[in-house]
Enzyme design. Structure first.
Site, short mmCIF file in Angstrom:
data_model
loop_
_atom_site.label_atom_id
_atom_site.label_comp_id
_atom_site.label_asym_id
_atom_site.label_seq_id
_atom_site.Cartn_x
_atom_site.Cartn_y
_atom_site.Cartn_z
N GLU A 170 -41.65 29.17 -88.56
CA GLU A 170 -40.47 28.60 -88.31
C GLU A 170 -39.72 27.68 -89.45
O GLU A 170 -39.33 26.55 -89.42
CB GLU A 170 -40.66 27.27 -87.26
N GLU A 228 -45.99 34.62 -78.75
CA GLU A 228 -46.07 33.62 -78.06
C GLU A 228 -45.24 33.75 -76.86
O GLU A 228 -44.52 33.16 -76.29
CB GLU A 228 -45.36 32.17 -78.88
O1 G3I Z 1 -54.68 16.33 -78.74
C1 G3I Z 1 -53.68 15.30 -78.28
C2 G3I Z 1 -54.41 14.28 -77.11
O2 G3I Z 1 -55.45 13.77 -77.83
C3 G3I Z 1 -53.70 13.53 -76.52
O3 G3I Z 1 -54.10 12.54 -75.72
C4 G3I Z 1 -52.40 14.36 -75.87
C5 G3I Z 1 -51.43 13.27 -75.34
O4 G3I Z 1 -50.53 13.04 -75.98
O5 G3I Z 1 -51.69 15.03 -76.93
C6 G3I Z 1 -52.54 16.08 -77.57
O6 G3I Z 1 -51.87 16.71 -78.30
C7 G3I Z 1 -50.85 17.57 -78.11
C8 G3I Z 1 -51.32 18.95 -78.44
O7 G3I Z 1 -50.27 19.79 -78.13
C9 G3I Z 1 -52.53 19.64 -77.81
O8 G3I Z 1 -52.51 19.48 -76.47
C10 G3I Z 1 -49.48 17.24 -78.44
O9 G3I Z 1 -49.01 15.88 -78.15
C11 G3I Z 1 -48.47 18.36 -77.93
O10 G3I Z 1 -47.31 17.95 -78.81
C12 G3I Z 1 -48.95 19.59 -78.77
O11 G3I Z 1 -48.24 20.68 -78.07
C13 G3I Z 1 -48.16 21.81 -78.60
C14 G3I Z 1 -46.91 22.18 -79.55
O12 G3I Z 1 -46.93 23.54 -80.06
C15 G3I Z 1 -46.99 21.38 -80.84
O13 G3I Z 1 -47.93 21.52 -81.50
C16 G3I Z 1 -48.22 22.97 -77.40
O14 G3I Z 1 -49.62 22.80 -76.79
C17 G3I Z 1 -48.22 24.27 -78.11
O15 G3I Z 1 -48.03 25.34 -77.05
C18 G3I Z 1 -47.04 24.36 -78.96
O16 G3I Z 1 -47.01 25.84 -79.37
C19 G3I Z 1 -45.88 25.95 -80.36
C20 G3I Z 1 -46.64 26.88 -81.39
O17 G3I Z 1 -47.60 26.33 -82.30
C21 G3I Z 1 -45.18 27.39 -82.35
N1 G3I Z 1 -44.34 27.87 -81.81
C22 G3I Z 1 -43.55 27.10 -80.80
C23 G3I Z 1 -44.51 26.76 -79.91
C24 G3I Z 1 -44.37 25.94 -78.61
O18 G3I Z 1 -43.80 24.75 -79.29
#
Ligand code: G3I
Length: 371
Positions: A155, A260
């Protein structure tokens, strides 16, 4: 006489049992149906990597032959402090792929999001060059020969095809992209190196992506493939636009991966003409129309959409390396909480009870009629 009946009954039970066993063994799956076309992958969350849920684990092993870590290989988890790496979960992830003979994909080395806080403090080109060399070389070398492909940069583009502002661009300019691909190739010359993005099937962003990859390659960077994330909708992007993108990227000599794939069935704020997207939509029934279950009419629409997309993928299977669903089942999808928290979405092929949906059947059916 009674003895003969007894033996006949026993014999028929044995035959029935062996038929069921054969049927079970030959039970179709996504990976078996598409084994001569392209990898069928999925994104694993932490519990799935730790094999916490037996049912989910057997579904993953039955249906998929490629895996991506949904989160745990992002830099904030892998490299939490300047002199600290954490490979505990990525080791489990790679071992999971190896023991199940799966294609293992590394997501992602350089991404402006999910950075460890210390990385956002990197101020100048010298510091950034040192960070990138250490970060990429350490991680890619550790899994040399074990991770089959990498999202080297994720990205880096804006919707108009220009380069996104980030700590990388601000400190190194666009040279960071060339450096990233060169460092990854030096650390593991055999791994396939991808540039990954969303909406890069849309014309303006696709144009920018093509120009970017041409520049990286012209400067000596090794780019083997492009990742089209494919976070799509029921009615867009069009099949024509996706096909144009497959053709345009493969014309560069790139492998095309759909990295994805999920298909949202919910409306989003920007779908509402004139909606003030800053207003808080959380809890709005209009934005969360199917809180309990998905109406059959929408299941059918989703199945038809997946079928038309996979029909196109099969038409261009010679250009496509992998199609990865962004999650095993609806219950784990990021789309339950984005862009609005706490919704119920239905974007994948298995429902939250791990049951195959109409969409799953429609993807399999394409192969039945093909053979
Ligand atoms: O690990 C913490 C946990 O300790 C905490 O209790 C919880 C509540 O705040 O958050 C957890 O972290 C979350 C993480 O996913 C793991 O579940 C983050 O808040 C959350 O923002 C994160 O979201 C991920 C997102 O990327 C941001 O990294 C999504 O699961 C994931 O599906 C999404 O995937 C991305 C690809 O990597 C790149 N392309 C876009 C795609 C969708 O955004």
């Amino acid at each position: 006489m009674r003895l003969t009946n007894h033996y006949l009954l026993l014999l028929s039970l044995i035959i029935l049992g062996s038929c069921n066993a054969k049927k079970e063994k030959n039970a179709v799956s996504l990976k078996d149906s598409y084994k001569n076309d392209f990898y069928i992958g999925t994104a694993l969350d932490t519990n799935q990597i730790k094999e916490k849920n037996v049912k989910e684990d057997s579904l993953i092993k039955k249906e998929f032959n490629a895996i991506t870590a949904e989160n745990i290989m992002k830099s904030m988890y892998m490299h939490p402090a300047k002199d600290k790496y954490d490979f505990a979960l990525s080791d489990k992830f790679v071992v999971y792929g190896e023991k199940n003979k799966m294609f293992v994909h590394g997501h992602t080395l350089i991404w402006h999001s999910q950075l460890a806080p210390w990385m956002t403090e990197i101020k100048d080109s010298t510091e950034m060059k040192a960070f990138m060399k250490d970060h990429i070389t350490t991680i890619v070398s550790k899994y040399k020969g074990r991770i089959d492909s990498w999202d080297v940069v994720n990205e880096a583009l804006n919707e108009d095809g220009t380069l996104r502002k980030s700590v990388f661009l601000n400190t190194l300019g666009e040279q960071y992209l060339v450096d990233a691909f060169k460092l990854a190739a030096a650390a593991d010359p055999k791994a396939d190196l991808y540039y990954n993005d969303y909406n890069n099937e849309e014309p303006a962003k696709r144009e920018g992506n093509i120009n970017l990859i041409k520049k990286i390659k012209a400067a000596g960077g090794k780019v083997d493939g492009v990742g089209i994330q494919a976070h799509w909708r029921l009615d867009s992007p069009s099949i024509e636009m996706i096909e144009e993108s497959i053709l345009a990227y493969s014309a560069l000599g790139l492998k095309v991966a759909f990295t994805e794939l999920d298909i949202t069935v919910l409306p989003n704020p920007w779908d509402l003409k004139g909606a003030d997207i800053n207003q808080n939509f959380e809890g709005s029934a209009k934005m969360n129309p199917y809180p309990e279950k998905l109406p059959d009419s929408v299941q059918v629409k989703l199945a038809e959409r997946y079928a038309s997309i996979f029909k196109l993928f099969l038409k261009h299977k010679d250009k496509i390396s992998r199609v990865t669903l962004w999650g095993v089942h609806d219950g784990q999808s990021w789309l339950n909480d984005w862009p609005i928290k706490g919704r119920t979405n239905y974007p994948l092929l298995f429902d939250k009870e791990l049951k195959p949906k109409k969409a799953y059947q429609s993807v399999l059916k394409l192969k039945e009629t093909k053979e």
